[in-house]
Design a protein around this motif. Structure first.
Motif, PDB file in Angstrom:
ATOM      1  N   PHE A 103       0.852  -1.212   0.002  1.00 25.09           N
ATOM      2  CA  PHE A 103       0.011   0.072   0.089  1.00 25.09           C
ATOM      3  C   PHE A 103       0.962   1.205   0.099  1.00 25.09           C
ATOM      4  CE2 PHE A 103      -1.926   3.321   2.392  1.00 25.09           C
ATOM      5  CZ  PHE A 103      -2.907   3.820   1.541  1.00 25.09           C
ATOM      6  N   THR A 104       1.906   1.315   0.855  1.00 25.38           N
ATOM      7  CA  THR A 104       2.685   2.349   1.049  1.00 25.38           C
ATOM      8  C   THR A 104       3.445   2.663  -0.248  1.00 25.38           C
ATOM      9  OG1 THR A 104       2.780   2.003   3.393  1.00 25.38           O
ATOM     10  CG2 THR A 104       4.582   3.725   2.636  1.00 25.38           C
ATOM     11  N   CYS A 105       3.982   1.578  -0.645  1.00 26.55           N
ATOM     12  CA  CYS A 105       4.925   1.557  -1.915  1.00 26.55           C
ATOM     13  C   CYS A 105       4.198   2.228  -3.117  1.00 26.55           C
ATOM     14  CB  CYS A 105       5.534   0.262  -2.414  1.00 26.55           C
ATOM     15  SG  CYS A 105       6.321   0.098  -3.829  1.00 26.55           S
ATOM     16  N   ASP A 106       2.998   1.521  -3.299  1.00 27.40           N
ATOM     17  CA  ASP A 106       1.907   2.065  -4.502  1.00 27.40           C
ATOM     18  C   ASP A 106       1.596   3.505  -4.174  1.00 27.40           C
ATOM     19  OD1 ASP A 106       2.096  -0.392  -5.683  1.00 27.40           O
ATOM     20  OD2 ASP A 106       0.515  -1.156  -4.769  1.00 27.40           O
ATOM     21  N   PHE A 107       1.120   3.875  -2.971  1.00 25.71           N
ATOM     22  CA  PHE A 107       0.956   5.314  -2.834  1.00 25.71           C
ATOM     23  C   PHE A 107       2.102   6.203  -3.192  1.00 25.71           C
ATOM     24  CE2 PHE A 107       0.315   9.153  -0.268  1.00 25.71           C
ATOM     25  CZ  PHE A 107      -0.869   9.442  -0.598  1.00 25.71           C
ATOM     26  N   CYS A 108       3.227   5.769  -2.595  1.00 23.78           N
ATOM     27  CA  CYS A 108       4.313   6.427  -3.164  1.00 23.78           C
ATOM     28  C   CYS A 108       4.631   6.744  -4.409  1.00 23.78           C
ATOM     29  CB  CYS A 108       5.629   6.177  -2.487  1.00 23.78           C
ATOM     30  SG  CYS A 108       5.684   6.327  -0.659  1.00 23.78           S
ATOM     31  N   LYS A 109       4.610   5.855  -5.364  1.00 27.50           N
ATOM     32  CA  LYS A 109       4.752   5.556  -6.846  1.00 27.50           C
ATOM     33  C   LYS A 109       3.687   6.592  -7.356  1.00 27.50           C
ATOM     34  CE  LYS A 109       7.052   1.294  -7.277  1.00 27.50           C
ATOM     35  NZ  LYS A 109       6.974   0.152  -7.715  1.00 27.50           N
ATOM     36  N   ASP A 110       2.315   6.447  -6.826  1.00 30.76           N
ATOM     37  CA  ASP A 110       1.189   7.211  -7.297  1.00 30.76           C
ATOM     38  C   ASP A 110       1.502   8.610  -7.236  1.00 30.76           C
ATOM     39  OD1 ASP A 110      -1.193   7.339  -8.595  1.00 30.76           O
ATOM     40  OD2 ASP A 110      -2.214   7.927  -6.790  1.00 30.76           O
ATOM     41  N   CYS A 111       2.069   9.103  -6.024  1.00 29.48           N
ATOM     42  CA  CYS A 111       2.645  10.683  -5.765  1.00 29.48           C
ATOM     43  C   CYS A 111       3.821  10.938  -6.801  1.00 29.48           C
ATOM     44  CB  CYS A 111       2.547  10.576  -4.439  1.00 29.48           C
ATOM     45  SG  CYS A 111       1.199  10.517  -3.378  1.00 29.48           S
ATOM     46  N   GLY A 112       4.375  10.010  -7.355  1.00 27.55           N
ATOM     47  CA  GLY A 112       5.645  10.425  -8.230  1.00 27.55           C
ATOM     48  C   GLY A 112       6.813  10.345  -7.663  1.00 27.55           C
ATOM     49  N   GLN A 113       6.830   9.380  -6.324  1.00 24.95           N
ATOM     50  CA  GLN A 113       8.060   9.250  -5.680  1.00 24.95           C
ATOM     51  C   GLN A 113       8.528   7.842  -5.781  1.00 24.95           C
ATOM     52  OE1 GLN A 113       9.559  11.770  -4.120  1.00 24.95           O
ATOM     53  NE2 GLN A 113       8.154  13.021  -5.033  1.00 24.95           N
ATOM     54  N   GLN A 120      12.183   1.812  -2.198  1.00 18.28           N
ATOM     55  CA  GLN A 120      12.921   1.473  -0.955  1.00 18.28           C
ATOM     56  C   GLN A 120      12.048   1.116   0.236  1.00 18.28           C
ATOM     57  OE1 GLN A 120      14.519   5.529  -0.327  1.00 18.28           O
ATOM     58  NE2 GLN A 120      16.405   5.544  -1.262  1.00 18.28           N
ATOM     59  N   ILE A 121      10.703   1.532   0.230  1.00 16.08           N
ATOM     60  CA  ILE A 121       9.832   1.072   1.165  1.00 16.08           C
ATOM     61  C   ILE A 121       9.431  -0.523   0.771  1.00 16.08           C
ATOM     62  CG2 ILE A 121       7.416   1.208   1.890  1.00 16.08           C
ATOM     63  CD1 ILE A 121       7.740   4.192   1.608  1.00 16.08           C
ATOM     64  N   SER A 122       9.344  -0.976  -0.260  1.00 11.99           N
ATOM     65  CA  SER A 122       9.277  -2.251  -0.814  1.00 11.99           C
ATOM     66  C   SER A 122      10.338  -3.007  -0.349  1.00 11.99           C
ATOM     67  CB  SER A 122       8.854  -2.173  -2.435  1.00 11.99           C
ATOM     68  OG  SER A 122       8.856  -3.464  -2.752  1.00 11.99           O
ATOM     69  N   MET A 123      11.705  -2.585  -0.745  1.00 13.82           N
ATOM     70  CA  MET A 123      12.871  -3.178  -0.223  1.00 13.82           C
ATOM     71  C   MET A 123      12.949  -3.418   1.261  1.00 13.82           C
ATOM     72  SD  MET A 123      15.517  -4.714  -0.869  1.00 13.82           S
ATOM     73  CE  MET A 123      15.973  -4.508  -2.580  1.00 13.82           C
ATOM     74  N   ALA A 124      12.543  -2.336   2.098  1.00 12.80           N
ATOM     75  CA  ALA A 124      12.430  -2.541   3.760  1.00 12.80           C
ATOM     76  C   ALA A 124      11.372  -3.665   4.027  1.00 12.80           C
ATOM     77  CB  ALA A 124      12.061  -1.273   3.979  1.00 12.80           C
ATOM     78  N   ALA A 125      10.277  -3.590   3.236  1.00 15.92           N
ATOM     79  CA  ALA A 125       9.168  -4.661   3.613  1.00 15.92           C
ATOM     80  C   ALA A 125       9.847  -6.019   3.333  1.00 15.92           C
ATOM     81  CB  ALA A 125       7.912  -4.389   2.635  1.00 15.92           C
ATOM     82  N   ARG A 126      10.383  -6.299   2.276  1.00 15.40           N
ATOM     83  CA  ARG A 126      10.923  -7.386   1.905  1.00 15.40           C
ATOM     84  C   ARG A 126      11.912  -8.137   3.063  1.00 15.40           C
ATOM     85  NH1 ARG A 126      11.777  -5.579  -3.877  1.00 15.40           N
ATOM     86  NH2 ARG A 126       9.663  -6.052  -5.011  1.00 15.40           N
TER      87      ARG A 126
END
Length: 125
Positions: free
Chosen positions: A81-91, A97-103
């Motif tokens: 959710f956080t990763c997709d939201f960041c990508k949607d906001c252009g980040q 990085q959030i996706s990697m931290a989650a993994r």
């Protein structure tokens, strides 16, 4: 699932309209959509927890394994959710990085399970 699909299409169409009018409102809409779908997922996660508790009773599985699995599921949902939201906001970089931290966090929570499997395999040999 039909309700989720219809809501997703509605949110997407509204976001496209808002993008042309005012970009920052689109971000708020996407956050609201994410929270809406997250609320729906809570019901599914509740059912999953109940099912896992029943499974644990039938198989007498140690609590630490079930807790680890539930934590991994939660981390996956929150991370995505956080990763997709960041990508949607252009980040996108922040989202990756959030996706990697989650993994990596999931990997850490999976170690008790991996160690238990290796312990049981070594007993069989």
């Amino acid at each position: 699932m039909w309700k989720i699909a219809a809501a997703g299409i509605a949110f997407t169409l509204l976001a496209v309209c808002l993008k042309q009018i005012k970009e920052e409102y689109r971000t708020y809409l996407m956050l609201a959509a994410g929270l809406f779908f997250g609320y729906y997922l809570l019901e599914q996660i509740r059912y999953l927890i109940q099912s896992m508790n029943q499974l644990r009773q039938y198989l007498s599985i140690d609590n630490i394994y079930m807790e680890s699995i539930l934590k991994m599921i939660g981390i996956t949902c929150l991370g995505e959710f956080t990763c997709d939201f960041c990508k949607d906001c252009g980040q996108e970089a922040l989202g990756r990085q959030i996706s990697m931290a989650a993994r990596l966090t999931i990997l850490g929570f999976s170690m008790p399970i991996v160690l238990a499997v290796l312990k049981n395999v070594s007993k069989l040999m």
